[in-house]
Design an enzyme around this catalytic site. Structure first.
Site, PDB file in Angstrom:
ATOM      1  N   HIS A   1       1.254   0.459   3.315  1.00  0.00           N
ATOM      2  CA  HIS A   1       0.187   0.277   2.329  1.00  0.00           C
ATOM      3  C   HIS A   1       0.004  -1.186   1.958  1.00  0.00           C
ATOM      4  O   HIS A   1       0.951  -1.981   1.954  1.00  0.00           O
ATOM      5  CB  HIS A   1       0.409   1.163   1.099  1.00  0.00           C
ATOM      6  CG  HIS A   1       1.575   0.792   0.227  1.00  0.00           C
ATOM      7  ND1 HIS A   1       1.465  -0.106  -0.820  1.00  0.00           N
ATOM      8  CD2 HIS A   1       2.857   1.236   0.198  1.00  0.00           C
ATOM      9  CE1 HIS A   1       2.621  -0.205  -1.443  1.00  0.00           C
ATOM     10  NE2 HIS A   1       3.494   0.591  -0.838  1.00  0.00           N
TER      11      HIS A   1
ATOM     12  N   ASP B   1       6.812  -5.283  -1.519  1.00  0.00           N
ATOM     13  CA  ASP B   1       6.393  -3.871  -1.455  1.00  0.00           C
ATOM     14  C   ASP B   1       4.869  -3.850  -1.476  1.00  0.00           C
ATOM     15  O   ASP B   1       4.273  -4.064  -2.539  1.00  0.00           O
ATOM     16  CB  ASP B   1       6.984  -3.123  -2.644  1.00  0.00           C
ATOM     17  CG  ASP B   1       6.499  -1.688  -2.782  1.00  0.00           C
ATOM     18  OD1 ASP B   1       5.860  -1.173  -1.854  1.00  0.00           O
ATOM     19  OD2 ASP B   1       6.745  -1.091  -3.850  1.00  0.00           O
TER      20      ASP B   1
ATOM     21  N   GLU C   1      -1.782   3.430  -2.182  1.00  0.00           N
ATOM     22  CA  GLU C   1      -0.531   4.191  -2.176  1.00  0.00           C
ATOM     23  C   GLU C   1       0.125   4.206  -3.541  1.00  0.00           C
ATOM     24  O   GLU C   1       0.748   5.201  -3.939  1.00  0.00           O
ATOM     25  CB  GLU C   1       0.436   3.601  -1.138  1.00  0.00           C
ATOM     26  CG  GLU C   1       1.705   4.415  -0.911  1.00  0.00           C
ATOM     27  CD  GLU C   1       2.857   4.046  -1.842  1.00  0.00           C
ATOM     28  OE1 GLU C   1       3.871   4.776  -1.857  1.00  0.00           O
ATOM     29  OE2 GLU C   1       2.745   3.031  -2.567  1.00  0.00           O
ATOM     30  N   GLU C   2      -0.016   3.104  -4.272  1.00  0.00           N
ATOM     31  CA  GLU C   2       0.660   3.003  -5.573  1.00  0.00           C
ATOM     32  C   GLU C   2       0.036   3.899  -6.641  1.00  0.00           C
ATOM     33  O   GLU C   2       0.641   4.094  -7.696  1.00  0.00           O
ATOM     34  CB  GLU C   2       0.661   1.547  -6.058  1.00  0.00           C
ATOM     35  CG  GLU C   2       1.450   0.573  -5.185  1.00  0.00           C
ATOM     36  CD  GLU C   2       2.956   0.788  -5.250  1.00  0.00           C
ATOM     37  OE1 GLU C   2       3.403   1.671  -6.012  1.00  0.00           O
ATOM     38  OE2 GLU C   2       3.676   0.075  -4.533  1.00  0.00           O
TER      39      GLU C   2
END
Length: 349
Positions: free
Chosen positions: A62, A171, A203-204
């Site tokens: 992502h 990330d 994605e988060e």
């Protein structure tokens, strides 16, 4: 350190803003991907064609980073925020960037301890305590910072010893780097089937980027490439994997048995060290969404170890990025006729 690490982690892209990264990725993918697609939701999908397109394997990383959104402006011009997946204790004292009509530097401060009551000193920091000061009075702020503007940690990488480095957005930008590195490793090889690299969005917050990427590509196998918790002071050992010890490999319901065995075989064949991670429920990665595409996709998860996740000092080791890229390439090479037979039995679709 890979130049692409610095490029991607220096860019700002909270969920919904991921297209800001597309030019960087298109440049990195030039010459190593046969096709590049920009989907309506904002996913960037690179395809390396194999001898046959009857089957395909998809790897997903992502693009979005954690951050905050401006929800209100008080009468002094301070910005109130809503943050997701970030511990409120991380914010006070930070320099941030407010992405309004133009990027604005800001700081998040707290009431000085000298003027706090005893009760305030012992009270945890809550979202209502987080206000951003950009230096302008309210009448200017309201013209420059629309409600809903995003807020990110300030970019910058601190290079540590032993090929380790810290900064925002490791990330999951490191995994995006690993996908690109894997394509570089595969560029002169003839592959049995198509390999799809999906640089996904959101994605988060929702996982919708992975879900729609799955529908775009309809792969036989989908492997999420994300980060996981590395050994950190104060965290039980069984909840982490070693930093510098190679990628994590999820075991549990999210990991299809055949996909897991393929990953194990390929890692062993080329002596890439891995750590197996129990995952007994949702994985918290793109694999959760990929599993739900169509009648279901066989999934797996590879993870780069990371310390201090969802903070401005996420810490990684370059060796783990490189080993993850190598393992992705090896798994792609192992996605062949024999594996398809294992996956489907006598029914190879």
């Amino acid at each position: 350190m890979h130049k692409l690490v610095e490029q991607l982690t220096s860019a700002y892209a909270v969920s919904g803003d991921e297209r800001r990264l597309h030019d960087i990725l298109r440049s990195a993918l030039d010459g190593i991907a046969d096709e590049i697609h920009d989907t309506p939701l904002g996913n960037l999908i690179a395809i390396r064609k194999g001898r046959s397109s009857e089957h395909s394997i998809l790897f997903a990383a992502h693009l979005d980073e954690v951050g905050a959104w401006v929800t209100r402006i008080n009468d002094k011009g301070f910005l109130g925020i809503h943050c997701r997946s970030i511990d409120e204790r991380v914010w006070p004292g930070l320099q941030v960037v407010v992405h309004g009509t133009e990027p604005l530097p800001g700081i998040i401060g707290l009431k000085p301890v000298h003027v706090m009551s005893h009760d305030e000193m012992n009270k945890p920091v809550g979202p209502e305590d987080l206000w951003i000061d950009v230096g302008f009075p309210r009448e200017q702020v309201v013209t420059m910072v629309p409600i809903g503007s995003t807020v990110t940690f300030t970019a910058g990488i601190s290079k540590l010893m032993n090929e380790r480095f810290a900064g925002k957005t490791q990330d999951d930008r490191l995994c995006g780097v690993a996908l690109v590195e894997a394509l570089e490793l595969l560029k002169d090889m003839t592959l049995p089937y198509d390999v799809v690299m999906a640089f996904t969005v959101q994605e988060e917050i929702t996982g919708n980027g992975a879900w729609t990427s799955g529908y775009f590509a309809h792969p036989d196998v989908g492997i999420a490439v994300d980060v996981t918790h590395a050994d950190t002071e104060g965290v039980p050992e069984h909840k982490t994997i070693p930093l510098g010890g190679g990628p994590g490999v999820a075991v549990g319901p999210v990991a299809n048995d055949h996909v897991l065995e393929l990953i194990r075989r390929r890692a062993k064949a080329v002596e890439i060290p891995t750590s197996e991670e129990p995952c007994m429920s949702y994985s918290g990665t793109d694999a959760d969404a990929l599993q739900l595409v169509g009648s279901g996709i066989a999934t797996g998860v590879l993870s780069i170890p990371l310390r201090y996740m969802h903070s401005p000092v996420e810490t990684a080791d370059q060796v783990d990025v490189d080993r993850t890229a190598r393992l992705i390439a090896e798994v792609a090479k192992g996605f062949d006729v024999a594996f398809i037979g294992e996956l489907y039995g006598t029914d190879t679709h």
